[in-house]
Design a protein around this motif. Structure first.
Motif, PDB file in Angstrom:
ATOM      1  N   LEU A 103      28.598  96.511 -46.888  1.00 47.82           N
ATOM      2  CA  LEU A 103      27.679  97.580 -46.627  1.00 47.82           C
ATOM      3  C   LEU A 103      26.349  97.121 -47.083  1.00 47.82           C
ATOM      4  O   LEU A 103      25.363  97.921 -46.644  1.00 47.82           O
ATOM      5  N   ALA A 104      26.058  96.362 -48.207  1.00 49.80           N
ATOM      6  CA  ALA A 104      24.726  96.039 -48.141  1.00 49.80           C
ATOM      7  C   ALA A 104      23.964  95.135 -47.528  1.00 49.80           C
ATOM      8  O   ALA A 104      22.913  94.770 -48.049  1.00 49.80           O
ATOM      9  N   SER A 105      24.588  94.701 -46.531  1.00 50.74           N
ATOM     10  CA  SER A 105      23.927  93.740 -45.665  1.00 50.74           C
ATOM     11  C   SER A 105      22.556  94.254 -45.272  1.00 50.74           C
ATOM     12  O   SER A 105      22.237  95.494 -44.806  1.00 50.74           O
ATOM     13  N   THR A 106      21.349  93.370 -45.143  1.00 53.98           N
ATOM     14  CA  THR A 106      20.086  94.075 -44.859  1.00 53.98           C
ATOM     15  C   THR A 106      20.053  93.765 -43.049  1.00 53.98           C
ATOM     16  O   THR A 106      20.676  93.095 -42.899  1.00 53.98           O
ATOM     17  N   VAL A 129      25.547 105.162 -48.973  1.00 53.13           N
ATOM     18  CA  VAL A 129      26.079 105.783 -47.624  1.00 53.13           C
ATOM     19  C   VAL A 129      24.844 106.045 -46.932  1.00 53.13           C
ATOM     20  O   VAL A 129      24.983 105.972 -45.660  1.00 53.13           O
ATOM     21  N   GLU A 130      23.904 106.585 -47.517  1.00 54.09           N
ATOM     22  CA  GLU A 130      22.484 106.791 -46.546  1.00 54.09           C
ATOM     23  C   GLU A 130      21.983 105.468 -46.064  1.00 54.09           C
ATOM     24  O   GLU A 130      21.622 105.335 -44.812  1.00 54.09           O
ATOM     25  N   GLN A 131      22.038 104.367 -46.706  1.00 56.69           N
ATOM     26  CA  GLN A 131      21.647 103.294 -46.034  1.00 56.69           C
ATOM     27  C   GLN A 131      22.388 102.858 -44.985  1.00 56.69           C
ATOM     28  O   GLN A 131      22.047 102.346 -43.866  1.00 56.69           O
ATOM     29  N   LYS A 144      20.901 102.056 -41.495  1.00 58.89           N
ATOM     30  CA  LYS A 144      20.985 100.783 -40.783  1.00 58.89           C
ATOM     31  C   LYS A 144      21.971 100.547 -39.768  1.00 58.89           C
ATOM     32  O   LYS A 144      21.844  99.568 -38.832  1.00 58.89           O
ATOM     33  N   SER A 145      22.887 101.453 -39.503  1.00 58.22           N
ATOM     34  CA  SER A 145      23.674 101.298 -38.285  1.00 58.22           C
ATOM     35  C   SER A 145      23.034 101.694 -37.093  1.00 58.22           C
ATOM     36  O   SER A 145      23.522 101.374 -36.077  1.00 58.22           O
ATOM     37  N   LYS A 146      21.831 102.455 -36.919  1.00 59.63           N
ATOM     38  CA  LYS A 146      21.075 102.491 -36.009  1.00 59.63           C
ATOM     39  C   LYS A 146      20.504 101.199 -35.536  1.00 59.63           C
ATOM     40  O   LYS A 146      20.571 100.882 -34.203  1.00 59.63           O
ATOM     41  N   ALA A 147      19.973 100.307 -36.404  1.00 62.54           N
ATOM     42  CA  ALA A 147      19.425  99.082 -36.201  1.00 62.54           C
ATOM     43  C   ALA A 147      20.688  98.329 -35.604  1.00 62.54           C
ATOM     44  O   ALA A 147      20.618  97.373 -34.443  1.00 62.54           O
ATOM     45  N   LEU A 148      21.838  98.386 -36.184  1.00 62.29           N
ATOM     46  CA  LEU A 148      22.859  97.747 -35.752  1.00 62.29           C
ATOM     47  C   LEU A 148      23.457  97.767 -34.425  1.00 62.29           C
ATOM     48  O   LEU A 148      23.756  97.210 -33.537  1.00 62.29           O
ATOM     49  N   ARG A 179      32.216  99.338 -29.685  1.00 69.48           N
ATOM     50  CA  ARG A 179      32.390 100.400 -30.278  1.00 69.48           C
ATOM     51  C   ARG A 179      31.999 100.409 -31.717  1.00 69.48           C
ATOM     52  O   ARG A 179      32.236  99.207 -32.342  1.00 69.48           O
ATOM     53  N   GLN A 180      31.592 101.522 -32.285  1.00 70.44           N
ATOM     54  CA  GLN A 180      30.835 101.439 -33.393  1.00 70.44           C
ATOM     55  C   GLN A 180      31.104 102.612 -33.883  1.00 70.44           C
ATOM     56  O   GLN A 180      30.566 103.872 -33.417  1.00 70.44           O
ATOM     57  N   LEU A 181      31.231 102.662 -35.443  1.00 69.59           N
ATOM     58  CA  LEU A 181      30.805 104.119 -36.166  1.00 69.59           C
ATOM     59  C   LEU A 181      30.481 103.331 -37.671  1.00 69.59           C
ATOM     60  O   LEU A 181      31.314 102.751 -38.329  1.00 69.59           O
ATOM     61  N   GLY A 182      29.146 103.607 -37.870  1.00 63.63           N
ATOM     62  CA  GLY A 182      28.482 102.925 -38.977  1.00 63.63           C
ATOM     63  C   GLY A 182      28.711 101.587 -39.130  1.00 63.63           C
ATOM     64  O   GLY A 182      28.276 100.708 -38.026  1.00 63.63           O
TER      65      GLY A 182
END
Ligand code: PLP
Length: 448
Positions: free
Chosen positions: A422-425, A341-343, A347-351, A368-371
């Motif tokens: 969710l585990a995508s780098t 969840v923390e990841q 990472k959603s900031k980078a996304l 549009r984006q949430l996480g």
């Protein structure tokens, strides 16, 4: 051999949500997967850009998940939950209650998100019967909502394209409106929120005496195009449900289990639902388990001597399946040890930055984006927000182009949906976004 498999698929299969004429023109058979990639029978690899329809968490063939199933197989695959329980279903229930909003203390298992919603609707309906207010029989549901494809779930859904044809089969529900900021007149999130809440309150003032529950997706309307709710909206709905004594059913099937950067999306607004449906990510995308959470108050309304007939008469053959529950337990253990969840939150900031790169494209109207839940709305004219003519099927064409370029997703009309595992780098996210950019660019410069 591959050709014969393709032929078999064309001869015998009927695929969900698929015009089979489209399939026959563009057949695809997946044979294996590894990490966040899928491989077809010809050996071509694709990024799983939609987490195999919003399910996948850790990628495919995650060793720990594979092992959890093998270990459980050494004991038993399945026994019923009717009148008894099993070890993993019991242990999973404790974990689920621990990670879910505080007031939710009971879990009722099923096999799909649609069923989890059906169960929530029936529980809400019967709750009022059991507590002496049988006149509360109706539901409020949201325009553009989606809760699955069984008749009850469709009745509280409202996506014209999917649901119109079944109109005569559905029970009536009052419709309220979730703000769609991009398509609103003002474009102002606060104004949109306040207008929608006012409208909902009017409906409640007039009808609350006959309303059992309100059903709503959590923070994002997924299937209708990843429409993210403005800040304060979901909390506002919660306030109104409490004020007018209507149960709040929150659908976290798509948004639950870390997808939006919180374990459950309602945490973004500190909302405590009365009933909550979850599914999709619960087993990491491995096996069909879904769950309806309920408060202790609702549970107690069904608890009495048998002759009082307050029992919840509902169940499915595979409810509480051991293999599914075992892999869900391991999935949630990995959520903790790998800080999923923390990841996602991080990472959603980078996304977000990566997606900004698409705004320069001439036909990208809204992002549009949430996480890790993203929708890119394609329009013919950015200035007027005019849509492409539906018969051009621009969203579909873009998805075919992405497939050619090595990524799979499913469009929602002309909204390109991007929900990576969710585990995508960050590197993988970058590669996937650049495929999207190329596909959108190629198709829209051809179509406009
Ligand atoms: C996918 C989904 C469902 C239905 O889940 P199934 O497992 O496909 O039946 C319900 N609600 C939402 C919000 C979903 O995204």
């Amino acid at each position: 051999m591959n050709q014969s498999l393709i032929e078999k698929s064309k001869q015998h299969l009927w695929l969900p949500f698929t015009q089979m004429k489209d399939y026959d023109e563009h057949p695809l058979i997946i044979e294996s997967g590894e990490g966040i990639k899928l491989k077809d029978i010809d050996g071509k690899e694709y990024y799983d850009g939609f987490s195999s329809v919003w399910l996948n968490v850790h990628g495919h063939r995650k060793t720990e998940l594979d092992e959890a199933i093998k270990k459980q197989l050494g004991k038993i695959a399945h026994s019923t939950l009717l009148g008894m329980t099993n070890v993993p279903a019991t242990e999973l229930a404790e974990i689920l209650v621990k990670i879910s909003p505080e007031k939710l203390t009971r879990v009722f298992y099923s096999d799909s998100g649609a069923e989890a919603m059906e169960i929530a609707l029936k529980m809400a309906f019967q709750y009022w019967k059991n507590t002496g207010k049988p006149e509360k029989q109706k539901f409020i549901s949201m325009r553009n909502g989606y809760h699955g494809d069984t008749i009850g779930a469709v009745s509280v859904g409202s996506i014209e394209l999917f649901h119109h044809v079944y109109g005569p089969l559905m029970f009536d529900s009052f419709k309220a409106r979730v703000p769609y900021v991009y398509r609103s007149e003002s474009g102002d999130p606060d104004l949109c929120r306040d207008e929608s809440l006012e409208e909902l309150e009017k409906l409640l003032i007039e009808h609350h005496g006959e309303i059992a529950a309100l059903s709503i997706e959590s923070m994002v309307q997924g299937a209708s195009g990843m429409i993210v709710m403005p800040e304060g909206y979901l909390a506002g709905v919660r306030r109104l449900c409490t004020k007018y004594d209507v149960l709040m059913i929150v659908d976290e099937v798509a948004t639950g289990f870390g997808r939006t950067g919180k374990m459950f999306a309602c945490e973004h607004e500190n909302v405590q639902p009365d009933l909550m449906a979850a599914g999709k990510g619960i087993t990491g995308g491995y096996l069909p388990i879904a769950v309806t959470f309920a408060t202790e108050e609702i549970y107690k309304a069904f608890y009495d001597d048998y002759e009082k007939l307050k029992t919840f008469f509902h169940g499915h053959s595979y409810t509480g399946n051991q293999l599914g529950c075992a892999v869900a337990i391991e999935n949630l253990r990995l959520f903790e040890s790998e800080k999923i969840v923390e990841q996602v939150a991080e990472k959603s900031k980078a996304l977000h930055l990566l997606l900004q790169d698409l705004t320069s494209l001439p036909h990208v109207g809204d992002i549009r984006q949430l996480g890790f839940m993203c929708g890119i709305e394609l329009v013919q004219s950015k200035k007027t927000k005019r849509s492409f003519p539906p018969e051009q099927r621009v969203g579909y064409q873009v998805s075919l182009k992405m497939r050619e370029l090595g990524m799979l997703t499913r469009p929602l009309g002309d909204v390109a949906a991007f929900l990576p595992p969710l585990a995508s780098t960050t590197e993988e996210l970058e590669a996937m976004v650049s495929i999207m950019k190329e596909a959108i660019h190629e198709v829209t410069s051809r179509e406009s």
